[in-house]
Design a protein around this motif. Structure first.
Motif, PDB file in Angstrom:
ATOM      1  N   LYS A   1      -3.126 -13.313   2.078  1.00  0.00           N
ATOM      2  CA  LYS A   1      -3.149 -13.999   0.959  1.00  0.00           C
ATOM      3  C   LYS A   1      -4.513 -14.227   0.195  1.00  0.00           C
ATOM      4  O   LYS A   1      -5.317 -14.526   1.013  1.00  0.00           O
ATOM      5  CB  LYS A   1      -2.467 -15.321   1.477  1.00  0.00           C
ATOM      6  CG  LYS A   1      -2.334 -16.331   0.200  1.00  0.00           C
ATOM      7  CD  LYS A   1      -1.540 -17.609   0.797  1.00  0.00           C
ATOM      8  CE  LYS A   1      -1.017 -18.447  -0.295  1.00  0.00           C
ATOM      9  NZ  LYS A   1      -0.507 -19.704   0.236  1.00  0.00           N
TER      10      LYS A   1
ATOM     11  N   SER B   1       5.495 -14.536  -9.260  1.00  0.00           N
ATOM     12  CA  SER B   1       5.720 -16.072  -9.175  1.00  0.00           C
ATOM     13  C   SER B   1       6.688 -16.621 -10.067  1.00  0.00           C
ATOM     14  O   SER B   1       6.648 -16.138 -11.306  1.00  0.00           O
ATOM     15  CB  SER B   1       4.369 -16.904  -9.217  1.00  0.00           C
ATOM     16  OG  SER B   1       4.787 -18.024  -9.394  1.00  0.00           O
TER      17      SER B   1
ATOM     18  N   ARG C   1       0.685 -14.314  -7.503  1.00  0.00           N
ATOM     19  CA  ARG C   1       0.779 -15.643  -7.587  1.00  0.00           C
ATOM     20  C   ARG C   1       0.685 -16.342  -8.907  1.00  0.00           C
ATOM     21  O   ARG C   1       0.166 -15.398 -10.037  1.00  0.00           O
ATOM     22  CB  ARG C   1      -0.388 -16.162  -6.539  1.00  0.00           C
ATOM     23  CG  ARG C   1      -0.330 -15.676  -5.253  1.00  0.00           C
ATOM     24  CD  ARG C   1      -1.561 -16.484  -4.495  1.00  0.00           C
ATOM     25  NE  ARG C   1      -1.315 -17.814  -4.150  1.00  0.00           N
ATOM     26  CZ  ARG C   1      -1.979 -18.682  -3.680  1.00  0.00           C
ATOM     27  NH1 ARG C   1      -3.127 -18.409  -3.722  1.00  0.00           N
ATOM     28  NH2 ARG C   1      -1.544 -19.773  -3.633  1.00  0.00           N
ATOM     29  N   SER C   2       0.803 -17.489  -9.120  1.00  0.00           N
ATOM     30  CA  SER C   2       1.066 -18.244 -10.383  1.00  0.00           C
ATOM     31  C   SER C   2      -0.619 -18.086 -11.090  1.00  0.00           C
ATOM     32  O   SER C   2      -0.572 -18.122 -12.510  1.00  0.00           O
ATOM     33  CB  SER C   2       1.339 -19.526 -10.441  1.00  0.00           C
ATOM     34  OG  SER C   2       0.815 -20.359  -9.543  1.00  0.00           O
TER      35      SER C   2
ATOM     36  N   ASP D   1      -6.372 -21.663  -3.219  1.00  0.00           N
ATOM     37  CA  ASP D   1      -5.282 -22.495  -3.913  1.00  0.00           C
ATOM     38  C   ASP D   1      -5.582 -23.473  -5.036  1.00  0.00           C
ATOM     39  O   ASP D   1      -4.419 -23.682  -5.696  1.00  0.00           O
ATOM     40  CB  ASP D   1      -4.839 -23.189  -2.500  1.00  0.00           C
ATOM     41  CG  ASP D   1      -4.384 -22.191  -1.575  1.00  0.00           C
ATOM     42  OD1 ASP D   1      -3.997 -21.070  -1.813  1.00  0.00           O
ATOM     43  OD2 ASP D   1      -4.311 -22.688  -0.310  1.00  0.00           O
TER      44      ASP D   1
END
Length: 340
Positions: free
Chosen positions: A101, A117, A147-148, A196
């Motif tokens: 990730k 996403s 991912r977003s 994140d």
């Protein structure tokens, strides 16, 4: 102080990261002594646990426990990844489904397919990201999730991130033979914050940033057993050996709707309160008195608040005594224990 600020600093020699939103502490990460989630081991199967469908494993950092094992014999070697923190005296929780990730990409060796996403809803943007994914992963057997954070980001930057994660996955999967060994460390607080906390924010990295930005005072307030609620109510959050007890109080409000208002305020505030404190496991809410007809609305409000939370939480439901129970992933260690 309006806006978002990310402060990267150290507390008592431990790497830590804080996220401030409009001057309030919204999230906090601190390094612990235990292996961080995301750590990957080459492990050895030790002994099965009959009736639980699991297997104890040998790792360099102590015993680990792998759930839902099929066809794994004692002595076999395998790659596993840490999924959370263990309770004191228990084995490290791990999974055989590895994830690599990063900020933009998640490479999934055991789950082929290219995905974007769901939070990215613009069809043109989804098509653009799908093209990038196909260009980078067309010759790979690995799966990929974009991912977003990819929305609006330059294609070259996303492609570089994908390539780094895919290369790392390939290197790790080729290293499955040998004695138990730690192959990759999980991300520390600074790397996790970069990965994140992707919304636009001011970044403070100079030493002493916590003191300068008031994080230490905010952290002291946040770690108190008492947490204020909008409308004048408050929570008492008290971890025990078995569970985390949360008591909802209406404060000075004596109106007929005081219980309902305090409980709905709790639903909104609870994810942040648990996140900052690093609390997980079994959570039991002793709510203020409210009519049974309002329970469904409370559940909906709590589910909506948890949707944006970083830790997976399951709503277990109501007990005969009217308590509400949650089961929350132990993705962090309690901050109060780390800072003892």
């Amino acid at each position: 102080m309006k806006g978002r600020t990310i402060i990267l600093d150290h507390i008592r020699g431990r790497e830590a990261a804080a996220l401030l939103v409009d001057g309030h502490l919204d999230d906090f990460l601190i390094a612990a002594d235990a292996p961080a989630p995301g750590t990957i081991y080459r492990a050895r199967a030790d002994r099965p646990v009959k009736g639980q469908g699991g297997m104890f494993l040998t790792t360099p950092d102590g015993p680990a426990f792998l759930r839902q094992v099929k066809g794994l014999a004692p002595g076999a070697q395998l790659l596993v990844q840490v999924t959370g923190y263990a309770e004191p005296g228990k084995a490290i929780p791990v999974t055989a489904k590895l994830l690599f990730k990063s900020r933009y990409a998640i490479v999934t060796p055991g789950a082929p397919g290219l995905n974007v996403s769901r939070s990215i809803r613009d069809e043109d943007e989804r098509d653009r990201l799908q093209e990038i994914a196909h260009d980078e992963m067309s010759e790979s057997a690995f799966g990929l999730i974009l991912r977003s954070a990819c929305a609006g980001v330059d294609a070259e930057e996303i492609a570089e991130d994908i390539a780094q994660m895919a290369n790392l996955a390939a290197q790790v999967l080729q290293d499955g033979e040998g004695a138990p060994e730690r192959l990759i460390d999980g991300d520390g607080p600074h790397a996790q914050a970069w990965r994140d906390w992707t919304d636009p924010a001011e970044i403070v990295t100079k030493p002493g940033g916590f003191a300068e930005q008031g994080v230490l005072d905010l952290l002291d307030d946040a770690l108190s057993t008492r947490a204020p609620l909008a409308g004048g109510g408050f929570l008492f959050i008290e971890p025990t050996r078995a569970l985390v007890a949360v008591d909802v109080n209406t404060g000075s409000d004596t109106s007929l709707a005081a219980g309902q208002k305090a409980n709905f305020a709790c639903a909104k505030a609870l994810p942040r309160a648990l996140r900052i404190r690093g609390l997980g496991g079994q959570i039991v809410l002793d709510l203020a008195p409210m009519a049974k007809k309002d329970r469904r609305g409370f559940e909906s409000a709590l589910r909506a608040a948890l949707r944006a939370d970083s830790e997976e939480t399951t709503l277990a439901g109501w007990t005969p005594l009217g308590h509400f129970e949650l089961q929350r992933k132990r993705g962090r260690l309690p901050v109060s224990e780390v800072l003892k």
